[in-house]
Motif scaffolding. Structure first.
Motif, PDB file in Angstrom:
ATOM      1  N   VAL A  17       0.888  -1.152   0.000  1.00  0.00           N
ATOM      2  CA  VAL A  17       0.000   0.000   0.000  1.00  0.00           C
ATOM      3  C   VAL A  17       0.926   1.202   0.000  1.00  0.00           C
ATOM      4  N   SER A  18       0.749   2.045  -0.973  1.00  0.00           N
ATOM      5  CA  SER A  18       1.636   3.190  -1.105  1.00  0.00           C
ATOM      6  C   SER A  18       1.506   4.126   0.086  1.00  0.00           C
ATOM      7  N   GLN A  19       2.635   4.693   0.491  1.00  0.00           N
ATOM      8  CA  GLN A  19       2.580   5.699   1.549  1.00  0.00           C
ATOM      9  C   GLN A  19       2.022   7.014   1.015  1.00  0.00           C
ATOM     10  N   TYR A  20       1.887   7.090  -0.300  1.00  0.00           N
ATOM     11  CA  TYR A  20       1.352   8.287  -0.941  1.00  0.00           C
ATOM     12  C   TYR A  20      -0.074   8.019  -1.368  1.00  0.00           C
ATOM     13  N   HIS A  21      -0.919   8.970  -1.149  1.00  0.00           N
ATOM     14  CA  HIS A  21      -2.296   8.855  -1.598  1.00  0.00           C
ATOM     15  C   HIS A  21      -2.390   9.604  -2.928  1.00  0.00           C
ATOM     16  N   LEU A  22      -2.255   8.864  -4.025  1.00  0.00           N
ATOM     17  CA  LEU A  22      -2.269   9.473  -5.346  1.00  0.00           C
ATOM     18  C   LEU A  22      -3.701   9.648  -5.826  1.00  0.00           C
ATOM     19  N   THR A  23      -4.167  10.859  -5.767  1.00  0.00           N
ATOM     20  CA  THR A  23      -5.517  11.152  -6.230  1.00  0.00           C
ATOM     21  C   THR A  23      -5.462  11.536  -7.706  1.00  0.00           C
ATOM     22  N   GLN A  24      -6.607  11.517  -8.324  1.00  0.00           N
ATOM     23  CA  GLN A  24      -6.694  11.933  -9.719  1.00  0.00           C
ATOM     24  C   GLN A  24      -6.226  13.380  -9.859  1.00  0.00           C
ATOM     25  N   ASP A  25      -6.601  14.241  -8.930  1.00  0.00           N
ATOM     26  CA  ASP A  25      -6.175  15.641  -8.984  1.00  0.00           C
ATOM     27  C   ASP A  25      -4.658  15.767  -8.891  1.00  0.00           C
ATOM     28  N   LEU A  26      -4.047  14.960  -8.044  1.00  0.00           N
ATOM     29  CA  LEU A  26      -2.596  14.991  -7.912  1.00  0.00           C
ATOM     30  C   LEU A  26      -1.928  14.542  -9.213  1.00  0.00           C
ATOM     31  N   LEU A  27      -2.437  13.462  -9.796  1.00  0.00           N
ATOM     32  CA  LEU A  27      -1.873  12.992 -11.061  1.00  0.00           C
ATOM     33  C   LEU A  27      -2.051  14.029 -12.165  1.00  0.00           C
ATOM     34  N   PHE A  28      -3.237  14.608 -12.247  1.00  0.00           N
ATOM     35  CA  PHE A  28      -3.468  15.616 -13.279  1.00  0.00           C
ATOM     36  C   PHE A  28      -2.562  16.826 -13.071  1.00  0.00           C
ATOM     37  N   GLY A  29      -2.272  17.164 -11.810  1.00  0.00           N
ATOM     38  CA  GLY A  29      -1.328  18.241 -11.524  1.00  0.00           C
ATOM     39  C   GLY A  29       0.059  17.903 -12.039  1.00  0.00           C
ATOM     40  N   ARG A  30       0.481  16.650 -11.877  1.00  0.00           N
ATOM     41  CA  ARG A  30       1.772  16.205 -12.419  1.00  0.00           C
ATOM     42  C   ARG A  30       1.767  16.317 -13.942  1.00  0.00           C
ATOM     43  N   PHE A  31       0.670  15.909 -14.556  1.00  0.00           N
ATOM     44  CA  PHE A  31       0.593  15.949 -16.014  1.00  0.00           C
ATOM     45  C   PHE A  31       0.640  17.394 -16.514  1.00  0.00           C
ATOM     46  N   GLU A  32       0.041  18.296 -15.742  1.00  0.00           N
ATOM     47  CA  GLU A  32       0.065  19.725 -16.094  1.00  0.00           C
ATOM     48  C   GLU A  32       1.506  20.241 -16.114  1.00  0.00           C
ATOM     49  N   LEU A  33       2.340  19.756 -15.202  1.00  0.00           N
ATOM     50  CA  LEU A  33       3.749  20.175 -15.179  1.00  0.00           C
ATOM     51  C   LEU A  33       4.450  19.861 -16.500  1.00  0.00           C
ATOM     52  N   TYR A  34       3.994  18.839 -17.180  1.00  0.00           N
ATOM     53  CA  TYR A  34       4.570  18.434 -18.462  1.00  0.00           C
ATOM     54  C   TYR A  34       3.755  18.977 -19.643  1.00  0.00           C
ATOM     55  N   GLY A  35       2.841  19.891 -19.351  1.00  0.00           N
ATOM     56  CA  GLY A  35       2.049  20.504 -20.414  1.00  0.00           C
ATOM     57  C   GLY A  35       1.129  19.537 -21.131  1.00  0.00           C
ATOM     58  N   TRP A  36       0.721  18.481 -20.430  1.00  0.00           N
ATOM     59  CA  TRP A  36      -0.152  17.457 -21.014  1.00  0.00           C
ATOM     60  C   TRP A  36       0.448  16.912 -22.309  1.00  0.00           C
ATOM     61  N   ARG A  37       1.753  16.667 -22.277  1.00  0.00           N
ATOM     62  CA  ARG A  37       2.468  16.059 -23.402  1.00  0.00           C
ATOM     63  C   ARG A  37       3.206  14.826 -22.912  1.00  0.00           C
ATOM     64  N   CYS A  38       3.352  13.856 -23.807  1.00  0.00           N
ATOM     65  CA  CYS A  38       4.085  12.650 -23.463  1.00  0.00           C
ATOM     66  C   CYS A  38       5.516  13.022 -23.086  1.00  0.00           C
ATOM     67  N   ARG A  39       5.981  12.506 -21.982  1.00  0.00           N
ATOM     68  CA  ARG A  39       7.336  12.783 -21.492  1.00  0.00           C
ATOM     69  C   ARG A  39       8.397  12.341 -22.491  1.00  0.00           C
ATOM     70  N   TYR A  40       8.092  11.327 -23.279  1.00  0.00           N
ATOM     71  CA  TYR A  40       9.104  10.725 -24.142  1.00  0.00           C
ATOM     72  C   TYR A  40       9.059  11.186 -25.597  1.00  0.00           C
TER      73      TYR A  40
END
Length: 93
Positions: A17-40
């Motif tokens: 069980v992850s020590q992090y509670h990854l919510t959809q909002d948190l993930l979408f915030g991460r994706f926003e950091l990458y401008g909603w573009r594939c990292r690769y």
């Protein structure tokens, strides 16, 4: 819902069980950091097409934490599979 299922399946596969509670909002915030573009490859992504990828796979000792997750397109995510981000990028993808 798709992202929530991904979070649950990832923790189950890792047998932890992850020590992090990854919510959809948190993930979408991460994706926003990458401008909603594939990292690769840089392909533009949407909420319907984005896939969360572990920079260091859980199977290789990576954690299910925000800093280890990047947005990817399906083709890059499948091609990367269990490689680390550094291994995948060194292939010249």
């Amino acid at each position: 819902q798709r992202i929530s299922n991904w979070i649950r399946r990832t923790a189950e596969r890792a047998g932890t069980v992850s020590q992090y509670h990854l919510t959809q909002d948190l993930l979408f915030g991460r994706f926003e950091l990458y401008g909603w573009r594939c990292r690769y490859c840089g392909t533009p992504l949407t909420k319907a097409t984005v896939q969360a990828d572990h920079r260091i796979p859980i199977s290789r000792g990576g954690q299910n934490c925000p800093a280890n997750i990047v947005p990817t397109c399906g083709p890059c995510n499948r091609k990367k599979w269990a490689k680390t981000e550094a291994e995948f990028l060194s292939e010249g993808t």
